[in-house]
Design a protein around this motif. Structure first.
Motif, PDB file in Angstrom:
ATOM      1  N   UNK A  20      27.785  48.923  61.117  1.00  0.00           N
ATOM      2  CA  UNK A  20      27.724  50.159  60.354  1.00  0.00           C
ATOM      3  C   UNK A  20      27.889  49.923  58.867  1.00  0.00           C
ATOM      4  N   UNK A  21      28.519  50.882  58.205  1.00  0.00           N
ATOM      5  CA  UNK A  21      28.727  50.829  56.767  1.00  0.00           C
ATOM      6  C   UNK A  21      30.172  51.205  56.442  1.00  0.00           C
ATOM      7  N   UNK A  22      30.604  50.825  55.256  1.00  0.00           N
ATOM      8  CA  UNK A  22      31.842  51.361  54.709  1.00  0.00           C
ATOM      9  C   UNK A  22      31.541  51.821  53.291  1.00  0.00           C
ATOM     10  N   UNK A  23      32.342  52.737  52.786  1.00  0.00           N
ATOM     11  CA  UNK A  23      32.113  53.244  51.435  1.00  0.00           C
ATOM     12  C   UNK A  23      33.438  53.556  50.759  1.00  0.00           C
ATOM     13  N   UNK A  24      33.411  53.544  49.436  1.00  0.00           N
ATOM     14  CA  UNK A  24      34.580  53.891  48.631  1.00  0.00           C
ATOM     15  C   UNK A  24      34.361  55.250  47.987  1.00  0.00           C
ATOM     16  N   UNK A  25      35.457  55.958  47.752  1.00  0.00           N
ATOM     17  CA  UNK A  25      35.406  57.227  47.032  1.00  0.00           C
ATOM     18  C   UNK A  25      36.715  57.410  46.283  1.00  0.00           C
ATOM     19  N   UNK A  26      36.631  57.951  45.095  1.00  0.00           N
ATOM     20  CA  UNK A  26      37.824  58.226  44.302  1.00  0.00           C
ATOM     21  C   UNK A  26      38.284  59.659  44.545  1.00  0.00           C
ATOM     22  N   UNK A  27      39.596  59.822  44.685  1.00  0.00           N
ATOM     23  CA  UNK A  27      40.192  61.137  44.952  1.00  0.00           C
ATOM     24  C   UNK A  27      41.133  61.483  43.805  1.00  0.00           C
ATOM     25  N   UNK A  28      40.919  62.620  43.185  1.00  0.00           N
ATOM     26  CA  UNK A  28      41.743  63.027  42.040  1.00  0.00           C
ATOM     27  C   UNK A  28      43.098  63.562  42.492  1.00  0.00           C
ATOM     28  N   UNK A  29      44.014  63.657  41.552  1.00  0.00           N
ATOM     29  CA  UNK A  29      45.330  64.229  41.845  1.00  0.00           C
ATOM     30  C   UNK A  29      45.193  65.675  42.312  1.00  0.00           C
ATOM     31  N   UNK A  30      44.274  66.420  41.701  1.00  0.00           N
ATOM     32  CA  UNK A  30      44.051  67.814  42.103  1.00  0.00           C
ATOM     33  C   UNK A  30      43.661  67.898  43.570  1.00  0.00           C
ATOM     34  N   UNK A  31      42.769  67.012  44.011  1.00  0.00           N
ATOM     35  CA  UNK A  31      42.358  67.007  45.417  1.00  0.00           C
ATOM     36  C   UNK A  31      43.512  66.606  46.324  1.00  0.00           C
ATOM     37  N   UNK A  32      44.297  65.627  45.904  1.00  0.00           N
ATOM     38  CA  UNK A  32      45.453  65.210  46.704  1.00  0.00           C
ATOM     39  C   UNK A  32      46.458  66.350  46.849  1.00  0.00           C
ATOM     40  N   UNK A  33      46.614  67.134  45.781  1.00  0.00           N
ATOM     41  CA  UNK A  33      47.587  68.238  45.801  1.00  0.00           C
ATOM     42  C   UNK A  33      47.115  69.423  46.635  1.00  0.00           C
ATOM     43  N   UNK A  34      45.789  69.634  46.721  1.00  0.00           N
ATOM     44  CA  UNK A  34      45.250  70.850  47.330  1.00  0.00           C
ATOM     45  C   UNK A  34      44.645  70.643  48.715  1.00  0.00           C
ATOM     46  N   UNK A  35      44.679  69.403  49.223  1.00  0.00           N
ATOM     47  CA  UNK A  35      44.099  69.113  50.539  1.00  0.00           C
ATOM     48  C   UNK A  35      45.038  68.208  51.323  1.00  0.00           C
ATOM     49  N   UNK A  36      44.585  67.802  52.496  1.00  0.00           N
ATOM     50  CA  UNK A  36      45.389  66.900  53.327  1.00  0.00           C
ATOM     51  C   UNK A  36      45.150  65.431  53.006  1.00  0.00           C
ATOM     52  N   UNK A  37      44.302  65.117  52.049  1.00  0.00           N
ATOM     53  CA  UNK A  37      43.944  63.723  51.802  1.00  0.00           C
ATOM     54  C   UNK A  37      45.127  62.873  51.356  1.00  0.00           C
ATOM     55  N   UNK A  38      46.127  63.503  50.763  1.00  0.00           N
ATOM     56  CA  UNK A  38      47.316  62.760  50.359  1.00  0.00           C
ATOM     57  C   UNK A  38      48.126  62.249  51.532  1.00  0.00           C
ATOM     58  N   UNK A  39      47.822  62.740  52.733  1.00  0.00           N
ATOM     59  CA  UNK A  39      48.541  62.316  53.942  1.00  0.00           C
ATOM     60  C   UNK A  39      47.785  61.241  54.711  1.00  0.00           C
ATOM     61  N   UNK A  40      46.597  60.864  54.243  1.00  0.00           N
ATOM     62  CA  UNK A  40      45.811  59.858  54.951  1.00  0.00           C
ATOM     63  C   UNK A  40      46.525  58.514  54.974  1.00  0.00           C
ATOM     64  N   UNK A  41      46.332  57.805  56.075  1.00  0.00           N
ATOM     65  CA  UNK A  41      46.837  56.454  56.237  1.00  0.00           C
ATOM     66  C   UNK A  41      45.748  55.619  56.906  1.00  0.00           C
TER      67      UNK A  41
END
Length: 204
Positions: free
Chosen positions: A59-80
């Motif tokens: 398959x593939x893998x990809x990178x993406x940048x996540x802003x502080x605003x997104x971390x504060x307003x979504x569940x992405x800050x809880x990803x592991x």
């Protein structure tokens, strides 16, 4: 623009702090051969920009940048690492439109209240933030972690959906348990109807 039809269950591979934000790397079985840097992809309902991509085995893998605003307003800050994530590439001209219009802009974080098996399906109950509850209606649509779902019942700030085994198998919903947070995006039509109603009441 997305439809809320999950096309792959990706996996978080790595998380690298970037100032107040985060750089994430995910593995996917989606073909990203025609997805250049700058392309969009919905990850658990959040529209992210692909900054790099590479072949990863079959398959593939990809990178993406996540802003502080997104971390504060979504569940992405809880990803592991190891977390499974609903993925969807943007709608292209001529694609089948099977869900509803989803922008990839999360309106708020809800909570799983209960998960109850019901014969050949599962009934999931979620609690929406107070400010979003008014936009969720019985038989209407809502995006939960990027997946377009039909609301079966509403009670105050809580709403229920029924999921068939196939949906549980191809999305992250099979791993949901009470107390877990989820990204919510309300239906654009519901937002505009509410705005028109408010304008009528205010005499605008």
């Amino acid at each position: 623009m997305f439809t809320g039809i999950v096309t792959d269950l990706g996996e978080v591979l790595d998380l690298e702090p970037q100032g107040e934000g985060l750089r994430v790397r995910l593995r996917t079985s989606l073909d990203l051969g025609d997805a250049p840097s700058g392309a969009s992809i919905a990850c658990a309902g959040v529209c992210l920009t692909i900054t790099a991509r590479r072949r990863d085995g079959a398959g593939w893998s990809f990178d993406a940048d996540v802003s502080k605003e997104t971390l504060d307003k979504t569940t992405l800050g809880l990803w592991r690492p190891g977390r499974r994530v609903n993925l969807e590439r943007p709608l292209r001209l001529g694609d089948e439109f099977g869900g509803h219009v989803v922008s990839g802009h999360v309106d708020g974080v809800g909570e799983v209240v209960s998960v109850a098996p019901q014969r050949d399906s599962s009934r999931l109950r979620f609690r929406a933030p107070k400010g979003l509850a008014r936009f969720i209606a019985e038989k209407g649509s809502v995006a939960v972690d990027g997946a377009s779902l039909t609301v079966n019942a509403v009670e105050g700030a809580e709403f229920e959906v029924n999921l068939i085994p196939h949906t549980l198998a191809v999305t992250s919903f099979g791993e949901l348990t009470p107390g877990l947070p989820v990204n919510l995006e309300i239906d654009l039509l519901a937002r505009y109807v509410a705005r028109l109603k408010d304008a009528a009441v205010e005499g605008v």
